[in-house]
Design a protein around this motif. Structure first.
Motif, PDB file in Angstrom:
ATOM      1  N   PRO A 281      -7.822  -1.254  -2.425  1.00 19.22           N
ATOM      2  CA  PRO A 281      -8.774  -2.258  -2.899  1.00 19.22           C
ATOM      3  C   PRO A 281     -10.184  -1.892  -2.422  1.00 19.22           C
ATOM      4  N   GLU A 282     -11.183  -2.264  -3.182  1.00 19.04           N
ATOM      5  CA  GLU A 282     -12.557  -1.885  -2.853  1.00 19.04           C
ATOM      6  C   GLU A 282     -13.005  -2.391  -1.487  1.00 19.04           C
ATOM      7  N   GLN A 283     -12.460  -3.522  -1.034  1.00 22.17           N
ATOM      8  CA  GLN A 283     -12.851  -4.078   0.257  1.00 22.17           C
ATOM      9  C   GLN A 283     -12.388  -3.202   1.423  1.00 22.17           C
ATOM     10  N   LEU A 284     -11.316  -2.468   1.236  1.00 20.94           N
ATOM     11  CA  LEU A 284     -10.775  -1.633   2.321  1.00 20.94           C
ATOM     12  C   LEU A 284     -11.314  -0.211   2.308  1.00 20.94           C
ATOM     13  N   ARG A 285     -11.903   0.208   1.239  1.00 22.42           N
ATOM     14  CA  ARG A 285     -12.374   1.596   1.150  1.00 22.42           C
ATOM     15  C   ARG A 285     -13.372   1.971   2.237  1.00 22.42           C
ATOM     16  N   PRO A 286     -14.363   1.126   2.560  1.00 17.81           N
ATOM     17  CA  PRO A 286     -15.274   1.518   3.650  1.00 17.81           C
ATOM     18  C   PRO A 286     -14.587   1.608   5.012  1.00 17.81           C
ATOM     19  N   LEU A 287     -13.557   0.813   5.238  1.00 12.54           N
ATOM     20  CA  LEU A 287     -12.859   0.823   6.534  1.00 12.54           C
ATOM     21  C   LEU A 287     -12.036   2.087   6.721  1.00 12.54           C
TER      22      LEU A 287
ATOM     23  N   GLU B  30      -8.135   7.352  -2.094  1.00 17.90           N
ATOM     24  CA  GLU B  30      -8.861   6.120  -1.800  1.00 17.90           C
ATOM     25  C   GLU B  30      -9.002   5.233  -3.029  1.00 17.90           C
TER      26      GLU B  30
ATOM     27  N   ASP C  38     -12.569   5.007   5.077  1.00 17.15           N
ATOM     28  CA  ASP C  38     -13.313   6.146   4.555  1.00 17.15           C
ATOM     29  C   ASP C  38     -13.170   7.328   5.494  1.00 17.15           C
TER      30      ASP C  38
ATOM     31  N   TYR D 155       0.804  -1.213   0.000  1.00 13.60           N
ATOM     32  CA  TYR D 155       0.000   0.000   0.000  1.00 13.60           C
ATOM     33  C   TYR D 155       0.840   1.267   0.000  1.00 13.60           C
TER      34      TYR D 155
END
Length: 55
Positions: free
Chosen positions: A44-50, A40, A52, A20
């Protein structure tokens, strides 16, 4: 046993930093909050909400 666990933690930490590094560099170099939010896209898309930053 403890030495193996410590080595595993060190390897995991360096791996995350290496994988990263583009994201961390982008955030460190961002001059405005808008440009920081654009970083952002490097995650990876899976980490974006975490990670944010929008409130």
């Amino acid at each position: 046993m403890t030495g193996g666990i410590a080595l595993l933690i060190v390897v995991a930490t360096y791996s995350v930093q290496l994988i990263y590094s583009d994201y961390y560099t982008c955030v460190d170099d961002a001059l405005t909050s808008t440009s920081r939010e654009q970083c952002e896209q490097k995650l990876p898309e899976q980490l974006r909400p975490l990670l944010d930053t929008d409130d």
